[in-house]
Design a protein around this motif. Structure first.
Motif, mmCIF file in Angstrom:
data_model
loop_
_atom_site.group_PDB
_atom_site.id
_atom_site.type_symbol
_atom_site.label_atom_id
_atom_site.label_comp_id
_atom_site.label_asym_id
_atom_site.label_seq_id
_atom_site.Cartn_x
_atom_site.Cartn_y
_atom_site.Cartn_z
ATOM 1 N N SER A 1 -101.100 -13.687 83.828
ATOM 2 C CA SER A 1 -99.771 -14.211 84.142
ATOM 3 C C SER A 1 -99.431 -15.388 83.240
ATOM 4 O O SER A 1 -98.310 -15.494 82.728
ATOM 5 N N ASN A 2 -100.402 -16.283 83.055
ATOM 6 C CA ASN A 2 -100.187 -17.428 82.162
ATOM 7 C C ASN A 2 -99.931 -16.967 80.731
ATOM 8 O O ASN A 2 -99.059 -17.515 80.043
ATOM 9 N N GLN A 3 -100.686 -15.977 80.266
ATOM 10 C CA GLN A 3 -100.514 -15.463 78.920
ATOM 11 C C GLN A 3 -99.112 -14.887 78.738
ATOM 12 O O GLN A 3 -98.444 -15.127 77.730
ATOM 13 N N ALA A 4 -98.673 -14.126 79.731
ATOM 14 C CA ALA A 4 -97.343 -13.521 79.644
ATOM 15 C C ALA A 4 -96.267 -14.596 79.610
ATOM 16 O O ALA A 4 -95.294 -14.493 78.845
ATOM 17 N N GLN A 5 -96.439 -15.633 80.434
ATOM 18 C CA GLN A 5 -95.454 -16.706 80.451
ATOM 19 C C GLN A 5 -95.446 -17.468 79.136
ATOM 20 O O GLN A 5 -94.376 -17.802 78.591
ATOM 21 N N LEU A 6 -96.640 -17.763 78.612
ATOM 22 C CA LEU A 6 -96.731 -18.453 77.331
ATOM 23 C C LEU A 6 -96.092 -17.622 76.217
ATOM 24 O O LEU A 6 -95.424 -18.161 75.333
ATOM 25 N N GLN A 7 -96.290 -16.291 76.263
ATOM 26 C CA GLN A 7 -95.704 -15.415 75.243
ATOM 27 C C GLN A 7 -94.188 -15.468 75.276
ATOM 28 O O GLN A 7 -93.529 -15.580 74.241
ATOM 29 N N VAL A 8 -93.615 -15.414 76.496
ATOM 30 C CA VAL A 8 -92.157 -15.459 76.627
ATOM 31 C C VAL A 8 -91.624 -16.788 76.092
ATOM 32 O O VAL A 8 -90.627 -16.833 75.351
ATOM 33 N N GLU A 9 -92.288 -17.881 76.436
ATOM 34 C CA GLU A 9 -91.835 -19.200 75.974
ATOM 35 C C GLU A 9 -91.958 -19.310 74.458
ATOM 36 O O GLU A 9 -91.081 -19.882 73.793
ATOM 37 N N ALA A 10 -93.050 -18.760 73.895
ATOM 38 C CA ALA A 10 -93.250 -18.827 72.445
ATOM 39 C C ALA A 10 -92.203 -18.015 71.707
ATOM 40 O O ALA A 10 -91.667 -18.452 70.671
ATOM 41 N N GLU A 11 -91.874 -16.843 72.239
ATOM 42 C CA GLU A 11 -90.858 -16.009 71.600
ATOM 43 C C GLU A 11 -89.492 -16.671 71.670
ATOM 44 O O GLU A 11 -88.728 -16.666 70.685
ATOM 45 N N ASP A 12 -89.161 -17.259 72.842
ATOM 46 C CA ASP A 12 -87.879 -17.950 72.990
ATOM 47 C C ASP A 12 -87.784 -19.136 72.028
ATOM 48 O O ASP A 12 -86.720 -19.383 71.433
ATOM 49 N N ALA A 13 -88.879 -19.856 71.866
ATOM 50 C CA ALA A 13 -88.878 -21.011 70.966
ATOM 51 C C ALA A 13 -88.692 -20.565 69.514
ATOM 52 O O ALA A 13 -87.986 -21.222 68.732
ATOM 53 N N LEU A 14 -89.291 -19.451 69.164
ATOM 54 C CA LEU A 14 -89.162 -18.952 67.793
ATOM 55 C C LEU A 14 -87.724 -18.534 67.502
ATOM 56 O O LEU A 14 -87.158 -18.873 66.458
#
Length: 446
Positions: free
Chosen positions: A12-25
């Motif tokens: 769950s943490n990985q998925a959340q971090l991925q979404v945040e990283a993609e949004d930031a990019l």
């Protein structure tokens, strides 16, 4: 309960971090994307998604070297063919943006190993062509293995006859047709010195070599010779090496007909380990587009050749070749050619030669194999020759077929197979010969 819940929490943490990283990019915050990707990697050091996001962020931050290295790590961690293709193309794109065109071409060849659709293949080829055009340095390599029944262009019957004299002489065994296997390879280097809309100038280098392994029947024939020197003949004694360096100047519209090229080349030639000649070539090439599907080309050259061994004579060779190539309604291509050569040398080495040829290339693959065929006819005339009273006349016919197995590719290369057969008939009977060989090699599919 804690043990069972930890993986789910981590995912769950990985998925959340991925979404945040993609949004930031997407939002133009590559530094935040890099930080979030590093957090993902702290949990899973082989996360393809994290490595890909980190590489994209590093590229946006201007650290292209590290971005390329990270994208290469993503390629190695990729779980699917689609992911490997994506990572390889990313490495190639980063290398292209850094003007590292040769590295970009290498990664695009690697990407070609993972394409699964025609569109993906076309995209990779298009990107490769872009990198190759931008690269001032181009390298071409070839290698082949070719079994042949006449590696030395030797006489068929091994008999030497002098016209007007009722005597026959047996040729030495090393001058008769010897069978074996030919191993050959070549490398060509072109470096673009200057380019603008009016001209392109390149420095050219070329080296090629071939050597032979004699068959058991050829070894037995040589071993039967009463001459100790002939008995010691090896396949490498027929080996040849050519080395050249030159410069080419191309102009797209020097004349109203079409593109023109001038080339000056300096070369040398070895046979059997002995350096036999040096030569200089001056070449003019002219292409005349006749339509979107047809063109005429002309090539004229002069070679000044200096002998370095007593067994060879100085010569000046003039060549002129014209070719007309056009497409047929079924998209196959047909090429017709005419050629003339004048070799000015010693009395018995001077000759005039005429050649004509037809080449047919099939547009459609047959069983994922691309085919082409050729037929060439040649006539050569010597005014004087030692064993005849009225000079020497040779007639030669050659047929060939080439196959490229496009259904098999690796790094953008496909295996090839060629068949060539020739027959030379001469009034100097010791020159009459025939040869056939099958050549196996590789060819770039880009």
């Amino acid at each position: 309960l804690l043990t069972a819940g930890t993986p789910a929490l981590s995912q769950s943490n990985q998925a959340q971090l991925q979404v945040e990283a993609e949004d930031a990019l997407v939002g133009g915050e590559p530094a935040r994307t890099a930080a979030l990707a590093q957090q993902m990697l702290a949990t899973n050091t082989d996360s393809f998604t994290a490595l890909l996001l980190l590489a994209l962020a590093q590229s946006d931050l201007g650290d292209q070297q590290q971005a390329a290295a990270t994208a290469a790590d993503a390629y190695r961690a990729a779980p699917t063919e689609e992911a490997r293709l994506q990572a390889a193309r990313l490495v190639a794109s980063i290398r292209f943006g850094s003007a590292q065109y040769a590295r970009s071409e290498f990664w695009l060849r690697r990407a070609a190993n993972h394409t699964q659709t025609d569109q993906e293949s076309q995209d990779v080829v298009r990107e490769y062509i872009r990198a190759a055009r931008a690269n001032p340095l181009s390298l071409e390599f070839s290698a082949s293995v070719a079994p042949s029944d006449n590696i030395n262009d030797g006489s068929n019957d091994g008999i030497l006859r002098f016209e007007g004299i009722d005597l026959d002489f047996v040729l030495p065994e090393d001058q008769r047709a010897l069978s074996g296997i030919e191993f050959s390879g070549s490398a060509r280097l072109n470096y673009r010195l200057t380019r603008n809309p009016n001209q392109t100038t390149t420095l050219n280098g070329y080296v090629s070599g071939r050597t032979y392994a004699l068959s058991s029947s050829a070894k037995d024939l040589l071993a039967s010779s009463p001459n100790a020197t002939v008995r010691s003949v090896k396949g490498s004694d027929f080996a040849t090496v050519v080395a050249e360096i030159g410069i080419t100047h191309r102009r797209p519209q020097l004349v109203s007909f079409g593109p023109t090229a001038f080339t000056v080349t300096f070369g040398t030639y070895w046979q059997g380990g002995d350096r036999l000649v040096d030569y200089q070539d001056i070449v003019l090439e002219q292409t005349i587009p006749l339509s979107s599907n047809a063109a005429f080309s002309f090539r004229g050259s002069i070679r000044d050749q200096q002998a370095l061994e007593p067994s060879v004579v100085d010569s000046v060779i003039y060549d002129a070749v014209g070719a007309y190539s056009f497409g047929l309604p079924n998209n196959d291509r047909l090429q017709l050619s005419l050629a003339w050569r004048q070799n000015d040398a010693s009395l018995e080495s001077t000759y005039t030669e005429y050649r004509t040829g037809v080449r047919y290339t099939f547009a459609k693959s047959v069983w994922t194999t691309r085919w082409s065929t050729s037929l060439d006819l040649e006539y050569r005339d010597y005014d004087e020759f030692a064993t005849t009273l009225d000079g020497r006349q040779d007639r030669v016919i050659r047929v060939g077929a080439d196959a490229v197995f496009e259904g098999i590719t690796y790094f953008g290369f496909s295996p090839t197979m060629s068949f060539d057969a020739s027959r030379r008939v001469s009034n100097a009977e010791e020159i009459t010969s025939s040869a056939a060989q099958v050549q196996i090699g590789v060819e770039s599919s880009f």
